[in-house]
Design a protein around this motif. Structure first.
Motif, PDB file in Angstrom:
ATOM      1  N   UNK A 153       0.837  -1.196   0.000  1.00  0.00           N
ATOM      2  CA  UNK A 153       0.000   0.000   0.000  1.00  0.00           C
ATOM      3  C   UNK A 153       0.874   1.249   0.000  1.00  0.00           C
ATOM      4  N   UNK A 154       0.445   2.242  -0.755  1.00  0.00           N
ATOM      5  CA  UNK A 154       1.153   3.519  -0.792  1.00  0.00           C
ATOM      6  C   UNK A 154       1.148   4.131   0.609  1.00  0.00           C
ATOM      7  N   UNK A 155       2.149   4.960   0.911  1.00  0.00           N
ATOM      8  CA  UNK A 155       2.068   5.731   2.155  1.00  0.00           C
ATOM      9  C   UNK A 155       0.796   6.584   2.132  1.00  0.00           C
ATOM     10  N   UNK A 156       0.253   6.879   3.285  1.00  0.00           N
ATOM     11  CA  UNK A 156      -1.057   7.529   3.390  1.00  0.00           C
ATOM     12  C   UNK A 156      -1.160   8.832   2.591  1.00  0.00           C
ATOM     13  N   UNK A 157      -0.178   9.687   2.690  1.00  0.00           N
ATOM     14  CA  UNK A 157      -0.287  10.975   1.990  1.00  0.00           C
ATOM     15  C   UNK A 157      -0.236  10.788   0.477  1.00  0.00           C
ATOM     16  N   UNK A 158       0.584   9.869   0.013  1.00  0.00           N
ATOM     17  CA  UNK A 158       0.650   9.576  -1.419  1.00  0.00           C
ATOM     18  C   UNK A 158      -0.666   8.951  -1.894  1.00  0.00           C
ATOM     19  N   UNK A 159      -1.206   8.020  -1.119  1.00  0.00           N
ATOM     20  CA  UNK A 159      -2.465   7.359  -1.491  1.00  0.00           C
ATOM     21  C   UNK A 159      -3.619   8.347  -1.484  1.00  0.00           C
ATOM     22  N   UNK A 160      -3.612   9.268  -0.531  1.00  0.00           N
ATOM     23  CA  UNK A 160      -4.654  10.295  -0.482  1.00  0.00           C
ATOM     24  C   UNK A 160      -4.599  11.165  -1.731  1.00  0.00           C
ATOM     25  N   UNK A 161      -3.412  11.564  -2.118  1.00  0.00           N
ATOM     26  CA  UNK A 161      -3.252  12.394  -3.316  1.00  0.00           C
ATOM     27  C   UNK A 161      -3.714  11.631  -4.560  1.00  0.00           C
ATOM     28  N   UNK A 162      -3.306  10.353  -4.665  1.00  0.00           N
ATOM     29  CA  UNK A 162      -3.738   9.518  -5.794  1.00  0.00           C
ATOM     30  C   UNK A 162      -5.265   9.443  -5.842  1.00  0.00           C
ATOM     31  N   UNK A 163      -5.884   9.207  -4.691  1.00  0.00           N
ATOM     32  CA  UNK A 163      -7.341   9.056  -4.634  1.00  0.00           C
ATOM     33  C   UNK A 163      -8.049  10.359  -4.985  1.00  0.00           C
ATOM     34  N   UNK A 164      -7.568  11.480  -4.456  1.00  0.00           N
ATOM     35  CA  UNK A 164      -8.191  12.776  -4.772  1.00  0.00           C
ATOM     36  C   UNK A 164      -8.101  13.060  -6.266  1.00  0.00           C
TER      37      UNK A 164
ATOM     38  N   UNK B 172      -8.756   4.756   0.620  1.00  0.00           N
ATOM     39  CA  UNK B 172      -8.343   6.128   0.326  1.00  0.00           C
ATOM     40  C   UNK B 172      -9.266   6.765  -0.707  1.00  0.00           C
ATOM     41  N   UNK B 173      -9.719   5.970  -1.674  1.00  0.00           N
ATOM     42  CA  UNK B 173     -10.666   6.479  -2.666  1.00  0.00           C
ATOM     43  C   UNK B 173     -11.957   6.916  -1.987  1.00  0.00           C
ATOM     44  N   UNK B 174     -12.464   6.077  -1.106  1.00  0.00           N
ATOM     45  CA  UNK B 174     -13.707   6.386  -0.401  1.00  0.00           C
ATOM     46  C   UNK B 174     -13.542   7.637   0.466  1.00  0.00           C
ATOM     47  N   UNK B 175     -12.423   7.738   1.171  1.00  0.00           N
ATOM     48  CA  UNK B 175     -12.165   8.902   2.015  1.00  0.00           C
ATOM     49  C   UNK B 175     -12.068  10.171   1.177  1.00  0.00           C
ATOM     50  N   UNK B 176     -11.410  10.095   0.023  1.00  0.00           N
ATOM     51  CA  UNK B 176     -11.273  11.269  -0.839  1.00  0.00           C
ATOM     52  C   UNK B 176     -12.633  11.741  -1.331  1.00  0.00           C
TER      53      UNK B 176
END
Length: 155
Positions: A24-35, A127-131
């Motif tokens: 899994x991507x690090x949280x900040x990277x995954x958040x950016x990807x999802x947004x 992360x997609x759902x959170x974004x």
């Protein structure tokens, strides 16, 4: 804390038995990807069903092909490339130290790449759902009923 990993073994076909590790991507990277993915879907006119946010992660995972199919080529490539960067092949299934980048010669079966993309997407669905929830104006466009029925987080 170590990043979450999962091992995926190709069950059948020409690549049967090949082992891949998805990290899994690090949280900040995954958040950016999802947004970025949520925004690209909105620009592409993709509307999730009103109950999409309630169907859970497995239900959203099943929608991956439809979602990526709606994106412009560049946006889809960027999102899928980011996911595939999280996948490594374990060339010797008995030796975790044998992990490496996937090269063209590693994949023979046309079904392997979409399987790996789907598994990597599932790993990042939270992360997609959170974004989608955090980007409240986009949520109202993507999920009109859910956005009006639920209190929105403070921005």
């Amino acid at each position: 804390m170590a990043l979450r990993e999962t091992t995926y073994t190709i069950p059948d076909g020409e690549d049967a038995g090949k082992v891949f590790v998805i990290t899994r991507m690090p949280a900040m990277q995954a958040d950016k990807w999802a947004r970025h993915l949520v925004k690209a879907l909105t620009r592409a006119g993709m509307a999730l069903p009103p109950d999409a946010m309630e169907i859970g992660l497995s239900g959203l995972g099943g929608m991956a092909q439809a979602m990526f199919g709606q994106l412009e080529d560049e946006a889809a490539d960027k999102a899928l490339d980011a996911l595939m960067a999280t996948v490594k092949i374990q060339r010797d299934p008995a030796n975790p130290g044998s992990r490496g980048q996937i090269i063209d010669a590693d994949l023979e079966d046309p079904e392997t790449l979409p399987r790996l993309q789907a598994e990597a997407f599932r790993m990042h669905l939270g992360f997609f759902k959170a974004a989608a929830y955090l980007i409240s104006p986009l949520v109202q466009m993507l999920v009109p009923q859910a956005a009006s029925d639920k209190p929105q987080p403070a921005v």
